[in-house]
Write a protein that holds these residues in place. Structure first.
Motif, PDB file in Angstrom:
ATOM      1  N   TYR A   1      -4.552  -6.101  -1.093  1.00 29.98           N
ATOM      2  CA  TYR A   1      -3.828  -7.011  -0.207  1.00 29.98           C
ATOM      3  C   TYR A   1      -3.937  -6.536   1.240  1.00 29.98           C
ATOM      4  CZ  TYR A   1      -1.524  -7.682  -4.742  1.00 29.98           C
ATOM      5  OH  TYR A   1      -1.269  -7.883  -6.073  1.00 29.98           O
TER       6      TYR A   1
ATOM      7  N   TYR B   1      -1.586  -7.232   4.805  1.00 26.39           N
ATOM      8  CA  TYR B   1      -0.391  -7.781   5.431  1.00 26.39           C
ATOM      9  C   TYR B   1      -0.452  -7.414   6.909  1.00 26.39           C
ATOM     10  CZ  TYR B   1       1.594  -7.851   0.662  1.00 26.39           C
ATOM     11  OH  TYR B   1       1.828  -8.064  -0.672  1.00 26.39           O
TER      12      TYR B   1
ATOM     13  N   GLN C   1       2.239  -7.018  10.548  1.00 28.59           N
ATOM     14  CA  GLN C   1       3.590  -7.035  11.114  1.00 28.59           C
ATOM     15  C   GLN C   1       3.463  -7.068  12.620  1.00 28.59           C
ATOM     16  OE1 GLN C   1       5.979  -3.522  10.421  1.00 28.59           O
ATOM     17  NE2 GLN C   1       7.892  -4.687  10.475  1.00 28.59           N
TER      18      GLN C   1
ATOM     19  N   LYS D   1       8.786  -9.751  10.881  1.00 29.03           N
ATOM     20  CA  LYS D   1       8.713  -9.229   9.517  1.00 29.03           C
ATOM     21  C   LYS D   1       7.275  -9.045   9.075  1.00 29.03           C
ATOM     22  CE  LYS D   1       9.143 -13.732   7.289  1.00 29.03           C
ATOM     23  NZ  LYS D   1       9.933 -14.533   6.345  1.00 29.03           N
ATOM     24  N   VAL D   2       7.110  -8.324   8.006  1.00 30.44           N
ATOM     25  CA  VAL D   2       5.798  -8.129   7.408  1.00 30.44           C
ATOM     26  C   VAL D   2       5.368  -9.440   6.759  1.00 30.44           C
ATOM     27  CG1 VAL D   2       4.494  -6.813   5.707  1.00 30.44           C
ATOM     28  CG2 VAL D   2       6.345  -5.701   6.980  1.00 30.44           C
TER      29      VAL D   2
ATOM     30  N   PHE E   1       2.294 -11.667   4.688  1.00 28.78           N
ATOM     31  CA  PHE E   1       1.138 -11.614   3.803  1.00 28.78           C
ATOM     32  C   PHE E   1      -0.052 -12.319   4.458  1.00 28.78           C
ATOM     33  CE2 PHE E   1      -1.336 -11.920   0.021  1.00 28.78           C
ATOM     34  CZ  PHE E   1      -1.787 -13.232  -0.083  1.00 28.78           C
TER      35      PHE E   1
ATOM     36  N   GLU F   1      -5.548 -15.316  -3.187  1.00 24.63           N
ATOM     37  CA  GLU F   1      -4.582 -16.111  -2.430  1.00 24.63           C
ATOM     38  C   GLU F   1      -4.705 -15.753  -0.965  1.00 24.63           C
ATOM     39  OE1 GLU F   1      -0.478 -15.532  -3.580  1.00 24.63           O
ATOM     40  OE2 GLU F   1       0.251 -17.106  -2.241  1.00 24.63           O
TER      41      GLU F   1
ATOM     42  N   PHE G   1      -1.304  -3.727   7.443  1.00 27.72           N
ATOM     43  CA  PHE G   1      -1.104  -2.875   6.270  1.00 27.72           C
ATOM     44  C   PHE G   1      -2.005  -3.337   5.133  1.00 27.72           C
ATOM     45  CE2 PHE G   1       2.517  -0.518   7.658  1.00 27.72           C
ATOM     46  CZ  PHE G   1       3.291  -1.366   8.425  1.00 27.72           C
TER      47      PHE G   1
ATOM     48  N   PHE H   1       1.617   0.739  -0.346  1.00 23.94           N
ATOM     49  CA  PHE H   1       1.174   0.376   0.989  1.00 23.94           C
ATOM     50  C   PHE H   1       0.541   1.565   1.703  1.00 23.94           C
ATOM     51  CE2 PHE H   1       2.678  -3.906   1.872  1.00 23.94           C
ATOM     52  CZ  PHE H   1       3.456  -4.143   0.765  1.00 23.94           C
TER      53      PHE H   1
END
Lengths: 112, 113
Positions: B33, B35, B37, B42-43, B45, B56, B91, B104
């Motif tokens: 994944y 992500y 920020q 907020k973090v 996706f 996705e 991240f 993470f």
């Protein structure tokens, strides 16, 4: 859309005070729930998680959280905070192997 | 304990330049994944990757973004033409399988000037 609400964006406590950070999620099905912590200048660390079983989960450093399914809540608690708990706390959830959805975070400042 | 690692820790680039952010997931993990920020937010996706394909992606992950797992160990995020608003902490995360926890990495702080 699935989302996470954290009720307090900034909390200031004195050492030894009790902590409760509210978290609600919006998703009707089975979820995995998490609290992550980010200390100043450091990366996200898992504090605790709930997948199934006992809804009261204990994590590292004396933190615990309670999953209340009927309220879609997963509040974080600690009976007595320390200065070293100063950090940002993120509530989050996921479904299975899918993405983690984060709340906006709560900045906790503990005053010695 | 195994860790997700990311390089570089900081990157400064000019608007319009391409950047590649690198991640080494935990070795036996299967799901990957990215992500990000943005400062003060907020973090969020960006994308998930499984079995050598995107499983996705979010609305943020437009044609300027791509991911690759070129050699079975690295997992990269490429931004083709960076914009000012791409400035954020990125991240990487990896997951062994369902019922497990995403781990993470420490993040790459990207600054676009």
């Amino acid at each position: 859309a699935q989302s996470v609400s954290q009720h307090n964006h900034h909390v200031i406590l004195s050492e030894a005070a009790s902590l409760e950070l509210g978290c609600n999620y919006s998703y009707g099905g089975t979820v995995n729930l998490f609290w992550y912590v980010q200390y100043p200048g450091q990366h996200l660390q898992l504090l605790l998680k709930y997948f199934s079983g006992d809804p009261l989960v204990k994590g590292i450093k004396g933190f615990e959280a309670e999953f209340i399914k009927s309220k879609f809540s997963f509040n974080l608690r600690k009976p007595s905070v320390q200065w070293s708990d100063t950090a940002e706390y993120f509530c989050a959830f996921s479904r299975g192997y899918q993405k983690v959805t984060f709340g906006i975070g709560t900045k906790l400042q503990v005053i010695p | 304990e195994p860790e997700v690692t990311q390089t570089p820790s900081h990157q400064v680039t000019q608007m319009g330049q391409e950047v590649i952010l690198r991640c080494v997931p935990i070795s036996n993990h299967l799901y990957f994944y990215w992500y990000r920020q943005i400062l003060g937010q907020k973090v969020e996706f960006l994308v998930s990757f499984y079995n050598n394909e995107i499983s996705e992606k979010s609305e943020i992950f437009d044609d300027q973004f791509s991911v690759e797992r070129p050699d079975g160990s690295n997992f990269t995020l490429k931004i083709r033409s960076t914009k000012l608003e791409d400035s954020a902490m990125y991240f990487c995360a990896s997951l062994l399988g369902q019922g497990q926890t995403q781990y993470f990495g420490p993040g790459t702080r990207l600054l676009v000037l």
